[in-house]
Design a protein around this motif. Structure first.
Motif, PDB file in Angstrom:
ATOM      1  N   TRP A  47       0.573  -1.244  -0.114  1.00  0.00           N
ATOM      2  CA  TRP A  47       0.123   0.025   0.068  1.00  0.00           C
ATOM      3  C   TRP A  47       0.829   1.447   0.009  1.00  0.00           C
ATOM      4  N   TYR A  48       0.223   1.867  -0.503  1.00  0.00           N
ATOM      5  CA  TYR A  48       1.140   3.735  -0.549  1.00  0.00           C
ATOM      6  C   TYR A  48       0.402   4.687  -0.101  1.00  0.00           C
ATOM      7  N   ARG A  49       1.454   5.615   0.525  1.00  0.00           N
ATOM      8  CA  ARG A  49       0.651   7.060   0.839  1.00  0.00           C
ATOM      9  C   ARG A  49       1.478   7.642   0.159  1.00  0.00           C
ATOM     10  N   SER A 137       4.139   7.540  10.197  1.00  0.00           N
ATOM     11  CA  SER A 137       4.004   6.545  10.287  1.00  0.00           C
ATOM     12  C   SER A 137       2.691   5.888   8.914  1.00  0.00           C
ATOM     13  N   CYS A 138       1.869   6.961   8.558  1.00  0.00           N
ATOM     14  CA  CYS A 138       0.608   6.670   7.771  1.00  0.00           C
ATOM     15  C   CYS A 138      -0.466   5.783   7.788  1.00  0.00           C
ATOM     16  N   GLU A 182      -7.559   2.205   4.429  1.00  0.00           N
ATOM     17  CA  GLU A 182      -9.296   2.893   3.368  1.00  0.00           C
ATOM     18  C   GLU A 182      -8.233   4.111   2.882  1.00  0.00           C
ATOM     19  N   ASN A 183      -7.049   5.099   3.240  1.00  0.00           N
ATOM     20  CA  ASN A 183      -7.153   6.126   2.713  1.00  0.00           C
ATOM     21  C   ASN A 183      -5.360   5.778   1.829  1.00  0.00           C
ATOM     22  N   LEU A 184      -4.699   4.215   1.949  1.00  0.00           N
ATOM     23  CA  LEU A 184      -3.805   4.301   0.753  1.00  0.00           C
ATOM     24  C   LEU A 184      -4.243   3.800  -0.107  1.00  0.00           C
ATOM     25  N   LEU A 185      -3.225   3.849  -1.012  1.00  0.00           N
ATOM     26  CA  LEU A 185      -3.411   3.537  -2.759  1.00  0.00           C
ATOM     27  C   LEU A 185      -2.613   1.952  -2.757  1.00  0.00           C
ATOM     28  N   GLU A 189      -2.709   1.757  -8.320  1.00  0.00           N
ATOM     29  CA  GLU A 189      -3.138   3.172  -8.322  1.00  0.00           C
ATOM     30  C   GLU A 189      -1.778   4.569  -8.031  1.00  0.00           C
ATOM     31  N   PHE A 190      -1.500   3.316  -7.266  1.00  0.00           N
ATOM     32  CA  PHE A 190       0.211   4.655  -6.877  1.00  0.00           C
ATOM     33  C   PHE A 190       1.025   4.468  -8.271  1.00  0.00           C
TER      34      PHE A 190
END
Length: 203
Positions: A47-49, A137-138, A182-185, A189-190
């Protein structure tokens, strides 16, 4: 074959140990390390932010294991990993009154770890060109451990950011283990975000 041991065991002091290791000769290891991302994907979901705190390309990657553990790493697009930068220092002292190195957990339930919000700072990295980056932390959860090995061997972060060069391990609350991303890509999507960055801007 490059083997990854899931972070599910503690050492004699009760401290969780996340280990990435190989059992092979040096030549085979080099070949296997090229395959590391596909091996990681067997055990973890990526997962990504992106653009943390509005800073372009300061992207983070979260490796989520099926046992809820989440490993915070630098995404391959992060500026620290670009343009041949080298690391001058890594500091887990985020304020005068808080050091992530003082984090203590105990027991099988890993009680006592510092609780982190989505944007809690984990460490600060200073590169040799004096550029500075804060790693976050993300996700919400308990801090289980930080990677002290990168303090003595900062090149691990540059050479193996998704394995031995990880930043920290976080355990989300059980009831939030599914919603925490939920708020990560997703990876797809990334990649779309990254591809749009590479497109020339219309005037």
């Amino acid at each position: 074959m490059y083997r990854i041991k899931a972070a599910t065991k503690s050492d004699a002091s009760g401290r969780l140990k996340l280990k990435f290791y190989s059992q092979m000769d040096c030549e085979t290891q080099k070949d296997a390390e090229l395959e590391a991302p596909s091996i990681i994907d067997r055990y973890y979901t990526r997962w990504y932010r992106t653009d943390l705190k509005g800073q372009l390309c300061e992207d983070h990657c979260i490796l989520q294991h099926s046992n809820r553990l989440c490993v915070v790493t630098l995404a391959e697009t992060h500026p620290v990993l670009q343009n041949g930068r080298t690391i001058k220092s890594i500091d887990y002292q985020i304020s005068n009154g808080c050091s992530r190195l003082n984090n203590k957990v105990s027991g099988k339930s890993k009680r006592g770890g510092q609780f982190l919000t989505d944007f809690a700072p984990l460490c600060r990295i200073t590169c040799s060109d004096e550029s500075k980056y804060t790693i976050y932390s993300c996700i919400r959860g308990r801090l289980l451990e930080v990677n002290e090995n990168i303090l003595e061997r900062p090149n691990l972060l540059l050479e193996k950011p998704s394995t031995e060069g990880y930043i920290a391990v976080i355990l989300p609350k059980f009831e939030e283990s599914k919603s925490v991303t939920e708020n990560l890509l997703s990876r797809k999507e990334f990649e779309i975000v990254v591809s749009k960055r590479d497109q020339p801007q219309s005037s």
